[in-house]
Motif scaffolding. Sequence first.
Motif, PDB file in Angstrom:
ATOM      1  N   LEU A  24       1.078  -5.126   3.510  1.00 21.51           N
ATOM      2  CA  LEU A  24       0.879  -4.929   2.089  1.00 21.51           C
ATOM      3  C   LEU A  24       1.066  -3.624   2.026  1.00 21.51           C
ATOM      4  CD1 LEU A  24       0.146  -5.995  -0.720  1.00 21.51           C
ATOM      5  CD2 LEU A  24      -2.355  -5.809  -0.132  1.00 21.51           C
ATOM      6  N   ALA A  25       0.464  -2.615   2.953  1.00 23.69           N
ATOM      7  CA  ALA A  25       0.466  -1.283   2.737  1.00 23.69           C
ATOM      8  C   ALA A  25       1.779  -0.730   2.756  1.00 23.69           C
ATOM      9  CB  ALA A  25      -0.306  -0.641   3.866  1.00 23.69           C
ATOM     10  N   GLU A  26       2.834  -1.242   3.508  1.00 25.37           N
ATOM     11  CA  GLU A  26       4.049  -0.769   3.579  1.00 25.37           C
ATOM     12  C   GLU A  26       4.638  -0.831   2.312  1.00 25.37           C
ATOM     13  OE1 GLU A  26       5.523  -2.797   7.010  1.00 25.37           O
ATOM     14  OE2 GLU A  26       4.424  -1.458   8.379  1.00 25.37           O
ATOM     15  N   ARG A  27       4.611  -2.220   1.650  1.00 28.14           N
ATOM     16  CA  ARG A  27       5.266  -2.426   0.422  1.00 28.14           C
ATOM     17  C   ARG A  27       4.827  -1.802  -0.658  1.00 28.14           C
ATOM     18  NH1 ARG A  27       6.198  -9.259   0.869  1.00 28.14           N
ATOM     19  NH2 ARG A  27       7.524  -8.830  -1.094  1.00 28.14           N
ATOM     20  N   LEU A  28       3.518  -1.573  -0.937  1.00 30.37           N
ATOM     21  CA  LEU A  28       2.967  -0.857  -1.605  1.00 30.37           C
ATOM     22  C   LEU A  28       3.477   0.803  -1.811  1.00 30.37           C
ATOM     23  CD1 LEU A  28      -0.817  -2.029  -2.184  1.00 30.37           C
ATOM     24  CD2 LEU A  28       1.327  -2.541  -3.706  1.00 30.37           C
ATOM     25  N   ALA A  30       6.362   1.768  -0.370  1.00 30.31           N
ATOM     26  CA  ALA A  30       7.742   1.480  -0.838  1.00 30.31           C
ATOM     27  C   ALA A  30       7.742   1.610  -2.291  1.00 30.31           C
ATOM     28  CB  ALA A  30       8.378   0.506  -0.068  1.00 30.31           C
ATOM     29  N   GLY A  31       6.717   1.114  -2.877  1.00 30.81           N
ATOM     30  CA  GLY A  31       6.936   1.048  -4.576  1.00 30.81           C
ATOM     31  C   GLY A  31       6.214   2.601  -5.037  1.00 30.81           C
ATOM     32  N   VAL A 194       3.569 -15.719   3.703  1.00 30.31           N
ATOM     33  CA  VAL A 194       2.101 -15.335   3.404  1.00 30.31           C
ATOM     34  C   VAL A 194       2.067 -14.072   2.936  1.00 30.31           C
ATOM     35  CG1 VAL A 194       0.029 -14.623   4.574  1.00 30.31           C
ATOM     36  CG2 VAL A 194       0.999 -16.422   5.293  1.00 30.31           C
ATOM     37  N   ALA A 195       2.834 -13.025   3.534  1.00 33.85           N
ATOM     38  CA  ALA A 195       3.157 -11.793   2.819  1.00 33.85           C
ATOM     39  C   ALA A 195       3.387 -11.721   1.414  1.00 33.85           C
ATOM     40  CB  ALA A 195       3.924 -11.081   4.028  1.00 33.85           C
ATOM     41  N   ASP A 196       4.519 -12.598   1.142  1.00 37.83           N
ATOM     42  CA  ASP A 196       5.112 -12.608  -0.337  1.00 37.83           C
ATOM     43  C   ASP A 196       4.060 -12.959  -1.251  1.00 37.83           C
ATOM     44  OD1 ASP A 196       7.689 -11.842   0.430  1.00 37.83           O
ATOM     45  OD2 ASP A 196       8.323 -13.799   0.499  1.00 37.83           O
ATOM     46  N   GLU A 197       3.374 -14.002  -0.704  1.00 37.98           N
ATOM     47  CA  GLU A 197       2.085 -14.668  -1.813  1.00 37.98           C
ATOM     48  C   GLU A 197       1.171 -13.524  -1.781  1.00 37.98           C
ATOM     49  OE1 GLU A 197      -1.481 -17.901  -1.947  1.00 37.98           O
ATOM     50  OE2 GLU A 197       0.327 -18.166  -0.712  1.00 37.98           O
ATOM     51  N   ILE A 198       0.951 -12.756  -0.948  1.00 34.33           N
ATOM     52  CA  ILE A 198      -0.282 -11.800  -0.935  1.00 34.33           C
ATOM     53  C   ILE A 198       0.421 -10.600  -2.016  1.00 34.33           C
ATOM     54  CG2 ILE A 198      -1.280  -9.710   0.064  1.00 34.33           C
ATOM     55  CD1 ILE A 198      -1.604 -11.649   2.678  1.00 34.33           C
ATOM     56  N   MET A 199       1.568 -10.145  -1.775  1.00 29.73           N
ATOM     57  CA  MET A 199       2.107  -9.231  -2.800  1.00 29.73           C
ATOM     58  C   MET A 199       2.148  -9.755  -4.180  1.00 29.73           C
ATOM     59  SD  MET A 199       3.242  -6.117  -2.569  1.00 29.73           S
ATOM     60  CE  MET A 199       4.008  -5.042  -3.718  1.00 29.73           C
ATOM     61  N   ALA A 200       2.331 -11.021  -4.256  1.00 28.70           N
ATOM     62  CA  ALA A 200       2.208 -11.611  -5.620  1.00 28.70           C
ATOM     63  C   ALA A 200       1.008 -11.465  -6.429  1.00 28.70           C
ATOM     64  CB  ALA A 200       3.228 -12.964  -5.848  1.00 28.70           C
ATOM     65  N   VAL A 201      -0.190 -11.701  -5.572  1.00 25.20           N
ATOM     66  CA  VAL A 201      -1.367 -11.925  -5.960  1.00 25.20           C
ATOM     67  C   VAL A 201      -1.737 -10.182  -6.232  1.00 25.20           C
ATOM     68  CG1 VAL A 201      -3.955 -11.946  -5.198  1.00 25.20           C
ATOM     69  CG2 VAL A 201      -1.965 -13.815  -4.865  1.00 25.20           C
ATOM     70  N   VAL A 202      -1.301  -9.244  -5.483  1.00 24.53           N
ATOM     71  CA  VAL A 202      -1.858  -8.116  -5.681  1.00 24.53           C
ATOM     72  C   VAL A 202      -1.268  -7.364  -6.942  1.00 24.53           C
ATOM     73  CG1 VAL A 202      -1.852  -5.581  -4.594  1.00 24.53           C
ATOM     74  CG2 VAL A 202      -2.416  -7.659  -3.346  1.00 24.53           C
ATOM     75  N   GLU A 203       0.079  -7.708  -6.861  1.00 29.53           N
ATOM     76  CA  GLU A 203       0.818  -7.056  -8.151  1.00 29.53           C
ATOM     77  C   GLU A 203       0.209  -7.495  -9.471  1.00 29.53           C
ATOM     78  OE1 GLU A 203       4.729  -8.514  -7.451  1.00 29.53           O
ATOM     79  OE2 GLU A 203       5.445  -6.354  -6.842  1.00 29.53           O
ATOM     80  N   ARG A 204      -0.471  -8.714  -9.404  1.00 28.27           N
ATOM     81  CA  ARG A 204      -0.950  -9.080 -10.793  1.00 28.27           C
ATOM     82  C   ARG A 204      -2.180  -8.331 -10.752  1.00 28.27           C
ATOM     83  NH1 ARG A 204       0.854 -14.356  -9.226  1.00 28.27           N
ATOM     84  NH2 ARG A 204      -0.981 -14.622  -8.160  1.00 28.27           N
ATOM     85  N   ALA A 205      -2.921  -8.299  -9.834  1.00 32.19           N
ATOM     86  CA  ALA A 205      -4.333  -7.382  -9.834  1.00 32.19           C
ATOM     87  C   ALA A 205      -4.206  -5.901 -10.161  1.00 32.19           C
ATOM     88  CB  ALA A 205      -5.033  -7.553  -8.608  1.00 32.19           C
ATOM     89  N   LEU A 206      -3.154  -5.287  -9.873  1.00 32.41           N
ATOM     90  CA  LEU A 206      -2.966  -3.868 -10.246  1.00 32.41           C
ATOM     91  C   LEU A 206      -1.936  -3.462 -11.522  1.00 32.41           C
ATOM     92  CD1 LEU A 206      -1.782  -2.838  -6.652  1.00 32.41           C
ATOM     93  CD2 LEU A 206      -3.731  -2.642  -7.633  1.00 32.41           C
ATOM     94  N   ARG A 207      -1.935  -4.603 -12.084  1.00 30.87           N
ATOM     95  CA  ARG A 207      -1.218  -4.382 -13.504  1.00 30.87           C
ATOM     96  C   ARG A 207      -2.264  -3.570 -14.423  1.00 30.87           C
ATOM     97  NH1 ARG A 207       1.781 -10.361 -14.342  1.00 30.87           N
ATOM     98  NH2 ARG A 207       3.534  -9.956 -12.869  1.00 30.87           N
TER      99      ARG A 207
END
Length: 207
Positions: A24-28, A30-31, A194-207
């Motif tokens: 998750l840290a790596e993907r965030l 990268a964004g 699992v990583a994809d689901e986590i990223m989707a949940v986090v993206e919604r939370a960070l909006r």
Amino acid sequence: MTKGSFLTFEGIDGSGKSTQARRLAERLRAGGREVVLTREPGGSPGAEEIRRLLVEGSADRWSPETEILLFTAARRDHLEKTILPALERGAVVISDRFADSTRIYQGATRGELRTVVDQLHALMIGREPDLTLILDMDPALALSRGLARESGEDRFESMGQDFQDQLRTGFIQLARRFPLRCRMIDGNRDPDIVADEIMAVVERALR
């Protein structure tokens, strides 16, 4: 008021928390987000020293009461030195475990100490994550993974299968108690899913 976002990963030993927290840290990052990836016990120099006392040695090294005090001391240093400064400058803080682990490991499974855990948290920590991701996994599989690491930090894994079963039940109950903050993630699946689901949940939370 703090400006950043505070995310935590929870779950039984061997459930994949550390791996998913790193991904998750790596993907965030990268964004384009600033991310502080940390862990408990530990996450600051003083807390890392206390970590060695907690995760190494025999299962009966400490009483549950002593463990609660050690974890709280480590968490206070972690909060002061790492978490709050990062949040103040607007970073996303991702912590592999936080106060929920103490609520479950010491408060729910090792004596009737939950009230003590909550009282100490209110007095000395006073902060909850914005979002907690609980990795749920079959305890037998998670235990085998944890022991296979042979990290030397397997004091809690050495407490056996029954203890892991109690932990899983405790985390499920935690998610039900705090449904707005906690999200259960099925960790038995392929890590990429699992990583994809986590990223989707986090993206919604960070909006």
